[in-house]
Write an enzyme that holds these catalytic residues in place. Structure first.
Site, PDB file in Angstrom:
ATOM      1  N   TYR A 241     -10.319  30.135  54.412  1.00  0.00           N
ATOM      2  CA  TYR A 241     -10.359  31.598  54.488  1.00  0.00           C
ATOM      3  C   TYR A 241     -10.976  32.041  55.812  1.00  0.00           C
ATOM      4  CZ  TYR A 241     -11.422  36.432  53.083  1.00  0.00           C
ATOM      5  OH  TYR A 241     -11.501  37.817  53.018  1.00  0.00           O
ATOM      6  N   ASP A 275     -11.046  41.024  42.922  1.00  0.00           N
ATOM      7  CA  ASP A 275     -10.778  39.675  42.400  1.00  0.00           C
ATOM      8  C   ASP A 275     -10.980  38.594  43.460  1.00  0.00           C
ATOM      9  OD1 ASP A 275     -10.229  40.772  39.993  1.00  0.00           O
ATOM     10  OD2 ASP A 275      -8.042  40.655  40.171  1.00  0.00           O
ATOM     11  N   ILE A 276     -10.822  38.931  44.731  1.00  0.00           N
ATOM     12  CA  ILE A 276     -10.885  37.894  45.774  1.00  0.00           C
ATOM     13  C   ILE A 276     -12.287  37.270  45.842  1.00  0.00           C
ATOM     14  CG2 ILE A 276     -11.617  39.117  47.913  1.00  0.00           C
ATOM     15  CD1 ILE A 276      -9.052  37.815  49.210  1.00  0.00           C
TER      16      ILE A 276
HETATM   17  N1  LIG Z   1     -13.220  42.257  48.754  1.00  0.00           N
HETATM   18  C1  LIG Z   1     -13.959  41.916  49.800  1.00  0.00           C
HETATM   19  O1  LIG Z   1     -15.213  41.850  49.718  1.00  0.00           O
HETATM   20  C2  LIG Z   1     -13.322  41.608  51.113  1.00  0.00           C
HETATM   21  C3  LIG Z   1     -14.162  41.265  52.179  1.00  0.00           C
HETATM   22  C4  LIG Z   1     -13.591  40.975  53.410  1.00  0.00           C
HETATM   23  C5  LIG Z   1     -12.219  41.044  53.565  1.00  0.00           C
HETATM   24  N2  LIG Z   1     -11.420  41.370  52.508  1.00  0.00           N
HETATM   25  C6  LIG Z   1      -9.986  41.414  52.751  1.00  0.00           C
HETATM   26  O2  LIG Z   1      -9.439  42.612  52.226  1.00  0.00           O
HETATM   27  C7  LIG Z   1      -8.084  42.378  51.829  1.00  0.00           C
HETATM   28  C8  LIG Z   1      -7.880  42.860  50.412  1.00  0.00           C
HETATM   29  O3  LIG Z   1      -8.639  42.034  49.551  1.00  0.00           O
HETATM   30  P1  LIG Z   1      -9.140  42.493  48.117  1.00  0.00           P
HETATM   31  O4  LIG Z   1     -10.598  42.394  48.131  1.00  0.00           O
HETATM   32  O5  LIG Z   1      -8.493  43.761  47.734  1.00  0.00           O
HETATM   33  O6  LIG Z   1      -8.584  41.267  47.240  1.00  0.00           O
HETATM   34  P2  LIG Z   1      -7.691  41.251  45.910  1.00  0.00           P
HETATM   35  O7  LIG Z   1      -8.133  42.297  44.961  1.00  0.00           O
HETATM   36  O8  LIG Z   1      -7.713  39.822  45.457  1.00  0.00           O
HETATM   37  O9  LIG Z   1      -6.248  41.633  46.445  1.00  0.00           O
HETATM   38  C9  LIG Z   1      -5.477  40.753  47.209  1.00  0.00           C
HETATM   39  C10 LIG Z   1      -4.058  41.282  47.238  1.00  0.00           C
HETATM   40  O10 LIG Z   1      -3.255  40.371  48.009  1.00  0.00           O
HETATM   41  C11 LIG Z   1      -2.097  40.094  47.244  1.00  0.00           C
HETATM   42  N3  LIG Z   1      -1.426  38.859  47.624  1.00  0.00           N
HETATM   43  C12 LIG Z   1      -1.877  37.587  47.574  1.00  0.00           C
HETATM   44  N4  LIG Z   1      -0.907  36.733  47.956  1.00  0.00           N
HETATM   45  C13 LIG Z   1       0.179  37.489  48.262  1.00  0.00           C
HETATM   46  C14 LIG Z   1       1.495  37.197  48.706  1.00  0.00           C
HETATM   47  N5  LIG Z   1       1.907  35.930  48.913  1.00  0.00           N
HETATM   48  N6  LIG Z   1       2.337  38.224  48.942  1.00  0.00           N
HETATM   49  C15 LIG Z   1       1.942  39.505  48.727  1.00  0.00           C
HETATM   50  N7  LIG Z   1       0.733  39.845  48.276  1.00  0.00           N
HETATM   51  C16 LIG Z   1      -0.148  38.841  48.052  1.00  0.00           C
HETATM   52  C17 LIG Z   1      -2.574  40.077  45.805  1.00  0.00           C
HETATM   53  O11 LIG Z   1      -1.476  40.150  44.918  1.00  0.00           O
HETATM   54  P3  LIG Z   1      -1.508  39.452  43.442  1.00  0.00           P
HETATM   55  O12 LIG Z   1      -2.157  40.434  42.518  1.00  0.00           O
HETATM   56  O13 LIG Z   1      -0.068  39.232  43.162  1.00  0.00           O
HETATM   57  O14 LIG Z   1      -2.287  38.182  43.557  1.00  0.00           O
HETATM   58  C18 LIG Z   1      -3.426  41.339  45.822  1.00  0.00           C
HETATM   59  O15 LIG Z   1      -2.620  42.477  45.726  1.00  0.00           O
HETATM   60  C19 LIG Z   1      -7.846  40.885  52.026  1.00  0.00           C
HETATM   61  O16 LIG Z   1      -7.211  40.662  53.265  1.00  0.00           O
HETATM   62  C20 LIG Z   1      -9.246  40.303  52.052  1.00  0.00           C
HETATM   63  O17 LIG Z   1      -9.306  39.090  52.771  1.00  0.00           O
HETATM   64  C21 LIG Z   1     -11.943  41.648  51.291  1.00  0.00           C
END
Ligand SMILES: NC(=O)c1ccc[n+]([C@@H]2O[C@H](COP(=O)([O-])OP(=O)(O)OC[C@H]3O[C@@H](n4cnc5c(N)ncnc54)[C@H](OP(=O)(O)O)[C@@H]3O)[C@@H](O)[C@H]2O)c1
Length: 317
Positions: A241, A275-276
């Site tokens: 990651y 969820d991530i």
């Molecule tokens: N949450 C944090 O604290 C945090 C911190 C730093 C950076 N980020 C970044 O913010 C962004 C959003 O993350 P989040 O926190 O909202 O995570 P999340 O709730 O797990 O959402 C991730 C999204 O990506 C989708 N995804 C995964 N694989 C995919 C694929 N092959 N094609 C299309 N969609 C796909 C998932 O779809 P499914 O439901 O189908 O799996 C989900 O809609 C990410 O880039 C993450 O790295 C988050």
């Protein structure tokens, strides 16, 4: 790319972006991506919410309609790892709108197989988690398998690149100034890269292109396969990651240099409860979406090639 004669919809109006064709948001079915779609729609911009799973995507659109009383969000299937799905989205946008103003590359996966019960039992506080100091204790609950790491790089970096390259011909036609927003992370910050030589290289944008990024990712995967991650000095915390987000920062800067007429930036949404991170985050998705939304609606003379920590520009390289 020819502009079709049958462009059907009038561009929607955004508050600070002038006339805007519907932005594309990847991974829009939940978490930060869903909230980015909601906030853009709430500002009067019609949004294309994409998701790899049709039901999850359509349910997400319906939830925005129902909960926020907004009808300007439309669904299109997009799996960022699937070339034909990416090509199908590009064809749809070309035939329906003829151009694209905004792309938010948000989709990502975390790149470890986790023992969730064990993780929750550790009861880590947010500071320990985000500082990266938890790496040693997390070794017992995270497994860095080859397959999961490969899927992570293919989603987070190659997926972003695949979608961007497919949509670039349409972004180049933007009359209001194209914006690309790439989701990055605290894990991308170079101080977290123990390998000193690579850390120095990563901070020198002049030497990077996509071929060099691919070569580094191949070396990472070889080191993982040969059990050499620690010895070779890759990040100890969420290695795949972290590396995926380090190269997202590079890719953002490469694009910004290559397309000075566009605004291309990357953003860390903050430590958001999604969820991530097994919902260990402390911010709400509503707070996490503010940075990406701000960058999606930047004025044409706004910053480009920059990294933002939520809504603040910071230097991490
Ligand atoms: N949450 C944090 O604290 C945090 C911190 C730093 C950076 N980020 C970044 O913010 C962004 C959003 O993350 P989040 O926190 O909202 O995570 P999340 O709730 O797990 O959402 C991730 C999204 O990506 C989708 N995804 C995964 N694989 C995919 C694929 N092959 N094609 C299309 N969609 C796909 C998932 O779809 P499914 O439901 O189908 O799996 C989900 O809609 C990410 O880039 C993450 O790295 C988050």
């Amino acid at each position: 790319m020819e502009k079709p004669s049958h462009v059907a919809e009038t561009p929607a109006s955004g508050p600070s972006s002038g006339s805007t064709f519907p932005p594309v948001v990847t991974g829009g079915n939940k978490g930060v991506g869903l909230e980015v779609c909601r906030q853009l729609a709430a500002q009067g911009v019609t949004v294309i919410l994409t998701a790899r799973d049709e039901k999850r995507g359509k349910d997400a659109v319906e939830s925005i309609c129902r909960e926020s009383n907004l009808s300007n969000v439309v669904f299109h299937q997009l799996d960022v790892r699937d070339d034909s799905s990416v090509a199908s989205l590009a064809r749809h946008i070309e035939s329906r709108y003829g151009e694209l103003d905004i792309l938010v590359n948000n989709a990502a996966v975390v790149g470890v197989a986790a023992d969730e019960e064990g993780l929750k039992a550790l009861n880590l506080d947010a500071e320990t988690w985000t500082s990266g100091r938890a790496a040693t204790v997390l070794k017992d609950v995270f497994q860095n398998t080859y397959e999961v790491a490969r899927d992570c790089l293919d989603t987070n970096y190659y997926g972003c690149k695949r979608v961007t390259e497919a949509l670039l011909p349409l972004l180049k036609l933007s009359k209001s100034g194209a914006k690309i927003v790439n989701a990055s992370s605290l894990a991308s910050e170079l101080k977290r890269m123990p390998n000193e030589e690579l850390r120095k290289d990563l901070s020198n944008i002049d030497i990077w292109d996509e071929a060099r990024i691919e070569a580094v990712l191949n070396t990472f995967m070889d080191d993982l396969k040969n059990g050499r991650l620690e010895e070779a000095g890759w990040p100890a915390m969420l290695p795949a990651y972290s590396v995926s987000k380090m190269v997202i920062n590079l890719y953002t800067r490469i694009l910004a240099r290559r397309y000075p007429e566009m605004r291309v930036n990357c953003v860390r949404p903050g430590f958001v409860r999604t969820d991530i991170n097994w919902n260990l985050g402390t911010l709400t998705p509503e707070q996490g979406a503010r940075g990406p939304v701000m960058l999606a609606l930047l004025p044409q003379d706004g910053p480009t090639g920059c990294y933002f920590d939520q809504t603040e520009m910071v230097n991490v390289w």
